[in-house]
Design a protein around this motif. Structure first.
Motif, PDB file in Angstrom:
ATOM      1  N   LEU A 219       7.805   2.744  21.777  1.00 38.52           N
ATOM      2  CA  LEU A 219       6.556   3.222  22.372  1.00 38.52           C
ATOM      3  C   LEU A 219       5.395   3.040  21.396  1.00 38.52           C
ATOM      4  O   LEU A 219       4.314   2.588  21.784  1.00 38.52           O
ATOM      5  CB  LEU A 219       6.697   4.702  22.749  1.00 38.52           C
TER       6      LEU A 219
ATOM      7  N   ARG B 246       5.679  -1.709  27.002  1.00 41.98           N
ATOM      8  CA  ARG B 246       5.133  -1.329  28.314  1.00 41.98           C
ATOM      9  C   ARG B 246       5.998  -0.282  29.001  1.00 41.98           C
ATOM     10  O   ARG B 246       5.498   0.587  29.713  1.00 41.98           O
ATOM     11  CB  ARG B 246       5.016  -2.580  29.193  1.00 41.98           C
ATOM     12  N   LYS B 247       7.305  -0.363  28.753  1.00 40.90           N
ATOM     13  CA  LYS B 247       8.234   0.581  29.359  1.00 40.90           C
ATOM     14  C   LYS B 247       9.447   0.717  28.456  1.00 40.90           C
ATOM     15  O   LYS B 247       9.883  -0.254  27.841  1.00 40.90           O
ATOM     16  CB  LYS B 247       8.671   0.104  30.751  1.00 40.90           C
ATOM     17  N   VAL B 248       9.980   1.935  28.366  1.00 39.98           N
ATOM     18  CA  VAL B 248      11.206   2.179  27.598  1.00 39.98           C
ATOM     19  C   VAL B 248      12.185   2.934  28.469  1.00 39.98           C
ATOM     20  O   VAL B 248      11.902   4.048  28.915  1.00 39.98           O
ATOM     21  CB  VAL B 248      10.929   2.976  26.307  1.00 39.98           C
ATOM     22  N   TYR B 249      13.332   2.314  28.735  1.00 35.51           N
ATOM     23  CA  TYR B 249      14.428   2.984  29.426  1.00 35.51           C
ATOM     24  C   TYR B 249      15.286   3.674  28.373  1.00 35.51           C
ATOM     25  O   TYR B 249      15.794   3.030  27.447  1.00 35.51           O
ATOM     26  CB  TYR B 249      15.281   1.986  30.193  1.00 35.51           C
TER      27      TYR B 249
ATOM     28  N   ASP C 193      13.627  -5.564  34.709  1.00 37.60           N
ATOM     29  CA  ASP C 193      12.480  -6.072  33.957  1.00 37.60           C
ATOM     30  C   ASP C 193      12.701  -6.011  32.446  1.00 37.60           C
ATOM     31  O   ASP C 193      11.787  -6.272  31.665  1.00 37.60           O
ATOM     32  CB  ASP C 193      11.215  -5.301  34.321  1.00 37.60           C
TER      33      ASP C 193
ATOM     34  N   VAL D 281       9.689  -4.616  27.570  1.00 40.31           N
ATOM     35  CA  VAL D 281      10.415  -3.582  28.318  1.00 40.31           C
ATOM     36  C   VAL D 281      11.751  -3.387  27.614  1.00 40.31           C
ATOM     37  O   VAL D 281      12.560  -4.311  27.542  1.00 40.31           O
ATOM     38  CB  VAL D 281      10.615  -3.982  29.788  1.00 40.31           C
TER      39      VAL D 281
ATOM     40  N   GLY E 137       7.214   9.861  28.123  1.00 44.09           N
ATOM     41  CA  GLY E 137       6.814   8.464  28.212  1.00 44.09           C
ATOM     42  C   GLY E 137       7.945   7.486  28.415  1.00 44.09           C
ATOM     43  O   GLY E 137       7.690   6.283  28.540  1.00 44.09           O
ATOM     44  N   VAL E 138       9.207   7.959  28.464  1.00 47.29           N
ATOM     45  CA  VAL E 138      10.337   7.065  28.695  1.00 47.29           C
ATOM     46  C   VAL E 138      10.921   7.317  30.077  1.00 47.29           C
ATOM     47  O   VAL E 138      10.635   8.326  30.721  1.00 47.29           O
ATOM     48  CB  VAL E 138      11.441   7.232  27.628  1.00 47.29           C
ATOM     49  N   VAL E 139      11.754   6.384  30.525  1.00 47.32           N
ATOM     50  CA  VAL E 139      12.430   6.510  31.821  1.00 47.32           C
ATOM     51  C   VAL E 139      13.902   6.837  31.555  1.00 47.32           C
ATOM     52  O   VAL E 139      14.647   5.984  31.066  1.00 47.32           O
ATOM     53  CB  VAL E 139      12.328   5.200  32.627  1.00 47.32           C
TER      54      VAL E 139
ATOM     55  N   CYS F 214      17.020  -1.857  36.432  1.00 45.12           N
ATOM     56  CA  CYS F 214      16.176  -2.163  35.269  1.00 45.12           C
ATOM     57  C   CYS F 214      16.068  -3.675  35.083  1.00 45.12           C
ATOM     58  O   CYS F 214      16.351  -4.211  33.995  1.00 45.12           O
ATOM     59  CB  CYS F 214      16.742  -1.497  34.020  1.00 45.12           C
TER      60      CYS F 214
ATOM     61  N   ASP G  20       3.953  -4.797  25.040  1.00 47.12           N
ATOM     62  CA  ASP G  20       4.149  -5.118  26.457  1.00 47.12           C
ATOM     63  C   ASP G  20       5.598  -5.482  26.804  1.00 47.12           C
ATOM     64  O   ASP G  20       5.868  -5.965  27.908  1.00 47.12           O
ATOM     65  CB  ASP G  20       3.217  -6.249  26.905  1.00 47.12           C
TER      66      ASP G  20
END
Length: 232
Positions: A26, A31-34, A70, A7, A47-49, A68, A5
């Motif tokens: 991942l 929860r999120k990967v930049y 978060d 970031v 699945g990444v940004v 970004c 979870d």
């Protein structure tokens, strides 16, 4: 810190170790990967940004922080090597300046910019990708070694200054990895996937330093001996 979870923001994430970090994050349940790169179109991992970022561009650094907010884990992975000695190369000073811009000033700028974000999000962590060459120097990579040695000192200083806000700062040291930077080098090489996994395990374990392979462990151990590795 737990990866589940989280970031994660990874610089130089389009290939090599940066890509491996994004994949490992991942897999660990982030929860999120930049995934930041100079050319965001080069980021193809599902699945990444993708984020456009030249770590030497102050405007792009500011935009990344703005967009970004978060982030809980910053991974300063982007790096370059010009393959320059101090004395044999006529362009050594120019090479060193280019390497310091990415390898030293880049992580400094990102850490400084994201520190308030990490604080607001509970402290989080920063991983600075260094090298066994932080401790030794060879003519073919002398200016690169200097930049990584400076980045090691930067990492130790950031750890001291960010401790009060609860931000963990991790130095990752590794020897030869199977990436574009070591292409053509005939030597045993670590897998970027293995290095990324070990580094993230170190983050979760609360480590301040991760020695990702035997080379980095051996060189670090030698530093307190009568014949340290840097003595040649």
């Amino acid at each position: 810190m737990q990866l589940k979870d989280s970031v994660v923001f990874v610089t130089g994430a389009n290939r090599g170790l940066g890509l491996a970090f994004a994949q490992a994050a991942l897999a660990a349940g982030a929860r999120k990967v930049y995934a930041a790169a100079r050319d965001p179109a080069s980021v193809t991992l599902p699945g990444v940004v993708p984020i456009q970022l030249d770590v030497g561009n102050a405007e792009q650094v500011a935009a990344a922080v703005r967009d970004c907010g978060d982030v809980t884990l910053l991974i300063n992975n982007a790096g370059i090597s010009m393959g320059s000695s101090f004395l044999a190369s006529p362009d050594a000073i120019a090479a060193a300046r280019a390497e310091f811009e990415v390898n030293f000033f880049g992580p400094w700028a990102l850490a400084s910019a994201f520190a308030p974000v990490l604080k607001a999000n509970g402290g989080g962590a920063i991983v600075n990708v260094l090298s066994a060459l932080s401790w030794v120097s060879f003519p073919s990579v002398a200016t690169y070694s200097a930049s990584k040695s400076a980045a090691w000192s930067l990492t130790n200083g950031l750890r001291n200054e960010l401790r009060a806000q609860g931000t963990q700062v991790v130095a990752l040291h590794v020897g030869y990895m199977d990436t574009d930077m070591t292409r053509g080098l005939d030597a045993p090489k670590s897998s970027p996937a293995d290095v990324a996994r070990v580094a993230l395990e170190g983050v979760e374990a609360g480590a301040f330093e991760v020695l990702a392979d035997d080379i980095s462990k051996q060189i670090k151990q030698s530093l307190s001996t009568a014949t340290p590795a840097y003595a040649g």
